[in-house]
Design a protein around this motif. Structure first.
Motif, mmCIF file in Angstrom:
data_model
loop_
_atom_site.group_PDB
_atom_site.id
_atom_site.type_symbol
_atom_site.label_atom_id
_atom_site.label_comp_id
_atom_site.label_asym_id
_atom_site.label_seq_id
_atom_site.Cartn_x
_atom_site.Cartn_y
_atom_site.Cartn_z
ATOM 1 N N THR A 46 -1.652 12.689 5.816
ATOM 2 C CA THR A 46 -0.627 11.647 5.795
ATOM 3 C C THR A 46 -1.273 10.321 5.425
ATOM 4 O O THR A 46 -2.283 9.929 6.022
ATOM 5 C CB THR A 46 0.056 11.506 7.169
ATOM 6 O OG1 THR A 46 0.760 12.708 7.471
ATOM 7 C CG2 THR A 46 1.032 10.339 7.185
ATOM 8 N N ALA A 47 -0.698 9.633 4.435
ATOM 9 C CA ALA A 47 -1.161 8.297 4.039
ATOM 10 C C ALA A 47 -0.346 7.257 4.790
ATOM 11 O O ALA A 47 0.888 7.236 4.701
ATOM 12 C CB ALA A 47 -1.015 8.107 2.535
ATOM 13 N N ILE A 48 -1.043 6.409 5.544
ATOM 14 C CA ILE A 48 -0.398 5.380 6.356
ATOM 15 C C ILE A 48 -0.763 4.006 5.800
ATOM 16 O O ILE A 48 -1.951 3.675 5.690
ATOM 17 C CB ILE A 48 -0.841 5.473 7.826
ATOM 18 C CG1 ILE A 48 -0.494 6.853 8.397
ATOM 19 C CG2 ILE A 48 -0.194 4.372 8.658
ATOM 20 C CD1 ILE A 48 -0.928 7.045 9.835
ATOM 21 N N PRO A 49 0.217 3.175 5.428
ATOM 22 C CA PRO A 49 -0.103 1.835 4.925
ATOM 23 C C PRO A 49 -0.825 1.009 5.980
ATOM 24 O O PRO A 49 -0.520 1.097 7.172
ATOM 25 C CB PRO A 49 1.273 1.241 4.614
ATOM 26 C CG PRO A 49 2.200 2.401 4.502
ATOM 27 C CD PRO A 49 1.672 3.444 5.435
ATOM 28 N N ILE A 50 -1.774 0.197 5.533
ATOM 29 C CA ILE A 50 -2.469 -0.694 6.457
ATOM 30 C C ILE A 50 -2.294 -2.159 6.070
ATOM 31 O O ILE A 50 -2.906 -3.037 6.672
ATOM 32 C CB ILE A 50 -3.978 -0.360 6.530
ATOM 33 C CG1 ILE A 50 -4.634 -0.492 5.153
ATOM 34 C CG2 ILE A 50 -4.198 1.024 7.108
ATOM 35 C CD1 ILE A 50 -6.145 -0.382 5.182
#
Length: 463
Positions: free
Chosen positions: A95-99
């Motif tokens: 899962t790609a999570i925005p930072i």
């Protein structure tokens, strides 16, 4: 938008309803919808509680709100992505999570015959018992949910001419899932399709990472969302306790008299230079004491009336410091100084005294020798000032940018050193590097509690 990914809200996104009003809130922002249609409301709830593709979400909106609203839904979704609220997943791998805000997620159409390799800036780390893939080029972090994702990344780091999606999958997982995972890596800039620009090629990995970590406002830095508190158990005293009972008192100059004879600030700035050649007669203890008094002493001890962060006592000194925490310490390595034995000393800025913590021996001499080598091997330093940082004094408040802030403090302290030395007609030189490990052994420091972060040479001005 590709259906290769399933979408969901970031874990810290919360919902609240009041009548016909729906508020979607992150720790940094909030979005209030007045009378949202049933399809939109349901789609947002799906984003909160499940993983669905764009097509699946549009179908929900179409069923409840109509075809026209479903066509508009993707543009509304892009606004949420831009805020950094939407995660993209390739299940069961990652899962790609925005930072960060101003986030973009663009999965290009690929020629699968072109070379694909993980960026040299991408790195793996462990967090909360999960592997995280990050890069200073990316505004996302990728949570690796399955060991097979790590295996695929390992293969991508050593691709050769025989690369195919089938060999990459290597019977570990379905080829289409691998295809989607690679698109996820490209969309988050963990894989770069274009050669590095000339400007990017000049960056070393650790420099770019440090730059981004200290400049990027990360959405996942939960510690910034609450007022930090200096816990009693972690408290570093506002001045370091004396390190020995061998005390040398230093003279305190008369600043009012100095103000009458000193050169102007403009003259000090314009004439400031690095000088590595010294007079035959070395610097005196009186001059060293005046120099330390004018640059680094504690001028005042005070406590905030409303000490909301439990800081306790703070100090004022001649140079500025973030939060008035003053984490820097000064150690004097004395080679030649009239009135003072050679050896290693710690400066106590509150009492304006030197405390000897080491005689002259080969390890202390090696510090002088390293400084001499680092500055062109001109005259051997008379006095070497080694500046350390007590990290705990600063990191509790400035955790994410703490080390960057220490380097800023070193800069202002060095400039203060230069200007005062120039006014006093001494020979000053900042040093670009130093051996923190060697100094830590000599001074008996725990490098994770306190370590050298700057060096400065001082001596008598050659006539």
């Amino acid at each position: 938008m590709s259906d290769s990914f399933t979408l969901s809200f970031r874990p810290d996104i919360a919902f609240s309803s009041e009548g016909d009003r729906l508020t979607v809130r992150s720790p940094q922002n909030s979005l209030t919808l007045e009378n949202p249609k049933p399809g939109l409301r349901t789609a947002l709830e799906h984003l909160k509680h499940s993983n669905q593709t764009v097509s699946q979400l549009q179908a929900v909106v179409a069923e409840l709100d109509g075809i026209e609203d479903s066509l508009n839904f993707e543009s509304e979704l892009q606004k949420l992505i831009h805020l950094g609220w939407i995660c993209h997943s390739v299940l069961p791998l990652a899962t790609a999570i925005p930072i960060a805000e101003n986030y973009q997620f663009i999965a290009p159409v690929l020629d699968w015959q072109q070379p694909l390799i993980i960026s040299r800036f991408a790195f793996l780390r462990q967090e909360h018992q999960q592997f995280i893939l990050e890069s200073p080029l990316s505004k996302a972090k990728i949570i690796l949910l399955d060991w097979r994702a790590t295996a695929i990344i390992g293969k991508l780091a050593q691709i050769d001419a025989s690369f195919t999606l089938e060999t990459l999958a290597d019977n570990l997982i379905d080829t289409e899932i691998v295809r989607s995972f690679i698109q996820l890596l490209i969309a988050t800039e963990m894989i770069l399709l274009e050669p590095e620009s000339k400007a990017l090629a000049e960056w070393e990995f650790h420099n770019l990472l440090f730059h981004r970590q200290t400049r990027l406002q990360r959405l996942d830095d939960v510690r910034k969302l609450k007022l930090p508190s200096f816990e009693e158990s972690d408290r570093s005293q506002f001045v370091k306790p004396p390190m020995s009972k061998q005390v040398i008192s230093l003279e305190k100059p008369n600043l009012e008299e100095l103000a009458k004879t000193d050169i102007s600030l403009t003259q000090a700035i314009e004439s400031r230079q690095s000088i590595r050649e010294y007079n035959d007669q070395p610097i005196t203890l009186h001059q060293l004491g005046e120099f330390l008094y004018r640059t680094a002493r504690v001028k005042e001890v005070y406590t905030h009336e409303e000490d909301l962060m439990n800081i306790g006592e703070c100090t004022k000194r001649p140079y500025p410091c973030g939060g008035a925490l003053y984490e820097l310490e000064i150690y004097a390595v004395i080679n030649r100084c009239q009135g003072l034995d050679a050896g290693l000393y710690h400066y106590q800025p509150l009492s304006h005294t030197l405390h000897q913590i080491g005689d002259w021996h080969p390890e202390v001499e090696a510090l002088i020798f390293d400084a001499w080598k680092s500055t062109g091997q001109q005259d051997i330093p008379q006095v070497l000032l080694i500046v350390t940082a007590r990290f705990g004094r600063l990191f509790w408040k400035y955790h994410g940018i703490g080390y960057g802030l220490i380097l800023k403090h070193i800069g202002v302290l060095h400039q203060t050193f230069y200007l005062v030395a120039t006014a006093m007609k001494l020979a000053p030189t900042a040093i670009g590097g130093g051996n923190s490990e060697q100094f830590g052994k000599v001074a008996n420091l725990n490098e994770h509690e306190e370590s050298s972060v700057g060096e400065f040479m001082l001596g008598s001005l050659k006539q």
